[in-house]
Design a protein around this motif. Structure first.
Motif, PDB file in Angstrom:
ATOM      1  N   HIS A 174     -12.723  -9.630  -5.520  1.00 28.84           N
ATOM      2  CA  HIS A 174     -12.706  -9.614  -4.057  1.00 28.84           C
ATOM      3  C   HIS A 174     -12.337  -8.262  -3.469  1.00 28.84           C
ATOM      4  O   HIS A 174     -12.916  -7.828  -2.467  1.00 28.84           O
ATOM      5  N   PHE A 175     -11.359  -7.550  -4.077  1.00 32.77           N
ATOM      6  CA  PHE A 175     -10.976  -6.268  -3.487  1.00 32.77           C
ATOM      7  C   PHE A 175     -12.134  -5.278  -3.521  1.00 32.77           C
ATOM      8  O   PHE A 175     -12.236  -4.391  -2.671  1.00 32.77           O
ATOM      9  N   MET A 176     -13.033  -5.406  -4.509  1.00 32.04           N
ATOM     10  CA  MET A 176     -14.200  -4.526  -4.576  1.00 32.04           C
ATOM     11  C   MET A 176     -15.161  -4.817  -3.436  1.00 32.04           C
ATOM     12  O   MET A 176     -15.739  -3.896  -2.839  1.00 32.04           O
ATOM     13  N   ALA A 177     -15.339  -6.103  -3.121  1.00 37.31           N
ATOM     14  CA  ALA A 177     -16.199  -6.471  -1.996  1.00 37.31           C
ATOM     15  C   ALA A 177     -15.597  -5.987  -0.682  1.00 37.31           C
ATOM     16  O   ALA A 177     -16.309  -5.501   0.204  1.00 37.31           O
ATOM     17  N   GLU A 178     -14.282  -6.087  -0.546  1.00 38.93           N
ATOM     18  CA  GLU A 178     -13.620  -5.563   0.652  1.00 38.93           C
ATOM     19  C   GLU A 178     -13.839  -4.061   0.780  1.00 38.93           C
ATOM     20  O   GLU A 178     -14.095  -3.542   1.873  1.00 38.93           O
ATOM     21  N   THR A 179     -13.723  -3.340  -0.338  1.00 39.64           N
ATOM     22  CA  THR A 179     -13.927  -1.891  -0.301  1.00 39.64           C
ATOM     23  C   THR A 179     -15.342  -1.553   0.122  1.00 39.64           C
ATOM     24  O   THR A 179     -15.568  -0.635   0.925  1.00 39.64           O
ATOM     25  N   ALA A 180     -16.310  -2.294  -0.409  1.00 36.11           N
ATOM     26  CA  ALA A 180     -17.706  -2.068  -0.009  1.00 36.11           C
ATOM     27  C   ALA A 180     -17.888  -2.312   1.482  1.00 36.11           C
ATOM     28  O   ALA A 180     -18.614  -1.578   2.168  1.00 36.11           O
ATOM     29  N   LYS A 181     -17.219  -3.335   2.006  1.00 36.49           N
ATOM     30  CA  LYS A 181     -17.332  -3.624   3.446  1.00 36.49           C
ATOM     31  C   LYS A 181     -16.654  -2.535   4.272  1.00 36.49           C
ATOM     32  O   LYS A 181     -17.178  -2.140   5.327  1.00 36.49           O
ATOM     33  N   LEU A 182     -15.509  -2.046   3.820  1.00 37.43           N
ATOM     34  CA  LEU A 182     -14.843  -0.950   4.529  1.00 37.43           C
ATOM     35  C   LEU A 182     -15.772   0.244   4.688  1.00 37.43           C
ATOM     36  O   LEU A 182     -15.788   0.898   5.739  1.00 37.43           O
TER      37      LEU A 182
END
Length: 328
Positions: free
Chosen positions: A91-99
């Motif tokens: 999930h943190f990787m998906a958040e980073t991509a969204k950022l």
């Protein structure tokens, strides 16, 4: 018994042959429909799949457009032209991509794909650390929630942690949440590092005794360790580095026999690229990474689930920490 041979038909026949070392033909037959469907969905939706090195080979080699470690995925996420990004990772990787792509649709195929490191620390913990060490910069490993990133000065990955720590030009930094990564970086720099007590549930299980046993059982083996491993494991290894650095080491040095002390699928994915090298596989599996499958990648593209959203004010603060990492 003679080897089973896949018929040389269909658009994925050559891929199946290339992967047969790590995916037997009967298993590939189970995956093929989903692979073909995902490839068609990507074209239809103008979508790309970003896959971490710990994804299984049918994802990593079969449907991913960009593969790599956290740093590479973060960098490449800023360059994609697609309208939809599917993050095959946690999930943190998906958040980073969204950022880094606030105007794009970012999907995580399973919202329960978490991370023991990200869950080991909260934003309030960071605020308490700052209160105890006034004026000391906070370096947050990218394996953290967006809330923790927002409370930090800069992010880092295992591949650039030392450079980020030294970029402040000060003699003391806070580094969180991975204690072992912090201790391994501290051994390479004069900067004093105050660490948090988080650990990766995959890498913390390796021990120095494991390394010695591997050497006894496999004479001449080259041992590569991830810096999230305990320092005594890193000390016993021949090389320590990020997943990207380990892959580069294998390609450049071409050891006859090698072991990668990291998540299971990493060895499978690198082995596909180097069929002449023997890979010893002590398998520590990440249950969170394994929540991502071909079927839920396909479902994500078919139904637009699960879309990652971040509060804009929170995103602005967290984005600065990530962008500082990418600029370092």
């Amino acid at each position: 018994m003679a080897d089973l041979v896949l018929p040389a038909v269909g658009p994925n026949a050559s891929l199946a042959e290339r992967l047969r070392r790590v995916i037997p033909p009967p298993e590939w037959a189970v995956f093929e429909d989903d692979v073909e469907a995902i490839l068609a969905l990507k074209r239809r939706r103008n979508a790309v799949v970003l896959a971490h090195n710990y994804q299984t080979p049918e994802i990593y080699h079969g449907v991913a457009d960009i593969v790599g470690d956290s740093l590479l995925l973060a960098r490449e996420a800023t360059k994609v032209d697609a309208e939809v990004i599917v993050l095959a990772g946690v999930h943190f990787m998906a958040e980073t991509a969204k950022l880094l792509n606030p105007d794009k649709t970012v999907l995580i195929p399973d919202v329960e794909a978490g991370c023991s490191l990200a869950e080991s620390i909260t934003a309030n913990d960071v605020r308490l650390m700052r209160a105890r060490h006034p004026g000391v910069p906070v370096v947050a490993y990218v394996n953290t929630s967006v809330e923790v990133k927002a409370e930090s000065d800069v992010c880092c990955t295992s591949g650039n942690a030392r450079a980020v720590v030294e970029s402040f030009g000060v003699d003391h930094v806070i580094m969180l949440p991975d204690e072992y990564l912090a201790r391994n970086v501290a051994a390479q720099t004069k900067v004093r590092i105050t660490a948090w007590k988080g650990h990766c549930e995959v890498h913390e299980r390796f021990s120095a005794d494991d390394v010695r046993t591997l050497r006894d059982n496999h004479p001449g083996v080259t041992v590569l360790a991830h810096p999230e491993c305990p320092p005594e494991v890193v000390a016993e290894a021949d090389f320590a580095g990020s997943t990207a650095a380990m892959s580069d080491f294998v390609g450049a040095r071409r050891p006859v026999r090698v072991v990668l002390l990291t998540e299971c699928s990493m060895s499978d994915n690198v082995a596909v690229l180097h069929p002449d090298i023997e890979f010893i596989r002590p398998c520590n599996l990440c249950p969170h990474m394994k929540r991502i499958t071909l079927k839920n990648i396909r479902h994500a593209l078919e139904t637009n689930t699960h879309e990652v959203t971040i509060d804009p004010a929170m995103a602005e603060r967290a984005r600065r920490a990530v962008e500082r990492m990418l600029a370092s």
